[in-house]
Design an enzyme around this catalytic site. Structure first.
Site, short mmCIF file in Angstrom:
data_model
loop_
_atom_site.label_atom_id
_atom_site.label_comp_id
_atom_site.label_asym_id
_atom_site.label_seq_id
_atom_site.Cartn_x
_atom_site.Cartn_y
_atom_site.Cartn_z
N ASN A 9 0.73 -1.16 -0.24
CA ASN A 9 0.26 -0.07 0.00
C ASN A 9 1.04 1.13 -0.08
OD1 ASN A 9 -1.91 1.94 0.43
ND2 ASN A 9 -2.17 1.53 2.71
N TRP A 10 0.91 1.85 -0.99
CA TRP A 10 2.02 2.96 -1.27
C TRP A 10 1.45 4.13 -0.64
CZ3 TRP A 10 4.02 2.25 -7.02
CH2 TRP A 10 4.60 0.95 -7.15
N LYS A 11 0.13 4.36 -0.37
CA LYS A 11 -0.42 5.50 0.17
C LYS A 11 -0.14 6.60 -0.90
CE LYS A 11 0.51 3.61 4.80
NZ LYS A 11 0.19 3.74 6.22
N HIS A 97 -9.63 1.38 5.19
CA HIS A 97 -8.18 1.53 5.89
C HIS A 97 -8.16 2.44 6.94
CE1 HIS A 97 -3.98 2.66 6.69
NE2 HIS A 97 -3.64 1.65 5.84
N GLU A 99 -6.66 4.87 7.90
CA GLU A 99 -6.42 6.40 7.75
C GLU A 99 -7.63 6.98 7.01
OE1 GLU A 99 -2.89 5.60 5.40
OE2 GLU A 99 -1.82 5.27 7.31
N GLU A 169 -5.35 -4.97 10.98
CA GLU A 169 -4.14 -3.77 11.02
C GLU A 169 -4.32 -2.87 12.25
OE1 GLU A 169 -2.54 -2.69 7.10
OE2 GLU A 169 -4.08 -1.40 7.31
N GLY A 175 2.58 2.53 10.52
CA GLY A 175 3.56 3.63 10.29
C GLY A 175 4.15 4.11 11.51
N SER A 214 3.30 -1.95 10.50
CA SER A 214 5.11 -1.93 10.39
C SER A 214 5.67 -3.35 10.18
CB SER A 214 5.43 -1.47 12.06
OG SER A 214 4.89 -0.09 12.00
C1 PEP Z 1 -0.52 0.22 5.79
O1 PEP Z 1 -0.45 1.05 5.19
O2 PEP Z 1 -2.01 -0.46 5.98
C2 PEP Z 1 0.29 -0.38 6.65
C3 PEP Z 1 0.38 -1.37 7.36
O3 PEP Z 1 1.50 0.70 6.94
P1 PEP Z 1 2.85 0.58 7.52
O4 PEP Z 1 3.39 -1.13 6.96
O5 PEP Z 1 3.72 1.50 7.25
O6 PEP Z 1 2.53 0.24 9.04
#
Ligand code: PEP
Length: 256
Positions: A9-11, A97, A99, A169, A175, A214
């Site tokens: 997931n490049w966001k 997600h 976010e 998640e 993050g 992470s």
């Molecule tokens: C994500 O964006 O779903 C995610 C898990 O990010 P990260 O790996 O940076 O924690």
């Protein structure tokens, strides 16, 4: 049986040029390792989706989107529909997600509409669920997961459940560089599998349960080796080609 899906997931990172560079690296890895059994997915920002779709056509690399709207077309300024994404070669769409839930106030009712619409177009939703740190500290983790699943999966049956990918998640791990521990992930994923099978029946055993938060090349072995973990949804580490490919390599060890 244990299948694996490694999803990046490049966001809101990478312009078209940078996306292409990153995909070139990952594609090189996928082509060199022709016997890869893990599914590998990249989810670039919308502006790169078409260009990446062109690059990966007829390869084993899969293309995902980070969001969608559930209507087919019309006066919805700023939104992107599922058929538009499908045309670009998208097979998977991330929904729910944390976010989007927190910054853009996306609620379960909308997430459920998106999920059902994605299935209607025969694409695969990747539904993200997870608890905040406060909720975990108050011992509410499983209640939160049940509540999200009940609402987000409303309308699904024992036949359609296996077409959904679920990403656990924990919000506090996204993050932050602080991944959930092996024990926390194992408990949550065992719980999710048990809950889904109880609610939807045997076919829920085939649902991919991803861990996200992470995940990196450093903790991939510890997490991907857990029985009910079928891969990862990876943010930060998916922006570095070598880290992402190292995670794919680790996933390969645990495919049965
Ligand atoms: C994500 O964006 O779903 C995610 C898990 O990010 P990260 O790996 O940076 O924690």
């Amino acid at each position: 049986m244990k299948n694996m899906l490694i999803a990046g997931n490049w966001k809101m990172n990478t312009n078209v040029f940078e996306s292409q560079k990153l995909v070139e690296y990952i594609l090189g890895f996928v082509k060199t390792n022709a016997t890869l059994k893990s599914k590998v997915l990249v989810c670039p920002p919308f502006t790169s989706v078409y260009a990446i779709g062109q690059m990966i056509e007829n390869t084993k690399l899969l293309l995902g989107a980070q969001n969608c709207y559930y209507e087919e077309k019309g006066a919805f300024t700023g939104e992107i529909s599922i058929p538009m994404l499908e045309y670009c070669g998208v097979s998977h769409i991330i929904i729910g997600h944390s976010e989007r839930r927190s910054y853009f106030k996306e609620e379960d009712e909308i997430i459920n509409k998106k999920l059902l619409a994605i299935l209607e177009y025969n694409l695969t939703p990747i539904l993200c669920i997870g608890e905040t740190l406060d909720e975990r500290n108050q011992g509410k983790t499983f209640d939160i997961l049940i509540n999200q699943l009940d609402k987000d999966l409303a309308g699904l049956t024992g036949d359609t459940i296996e077409r959904v990918v679920i990403a656990y998640e924990p919000v506090w791990a996204i993050g932050t560089g602080i991944s959930a521990t092996r024990e926390q992930v194992q408990k949550a994923h065992d719980f999710l599998r048990h809950f889904l099978v109880g609610k939807f029946g045997e076919k829920a055993n085939r649902v991919y349960l991803l861990y996200g938060g992470s995940l990196s090349e450093k903790n991939a072995d510890e997490i991907l080796s857990i029985e009910n973990v079928n891969g990862g949804l990876i943010g930060g580490a998916s922006l570095k080609g070598d880290s992402f490919c190292s995670i794919i390599q680790t996933a390969e060890k645990y495919i049965i």
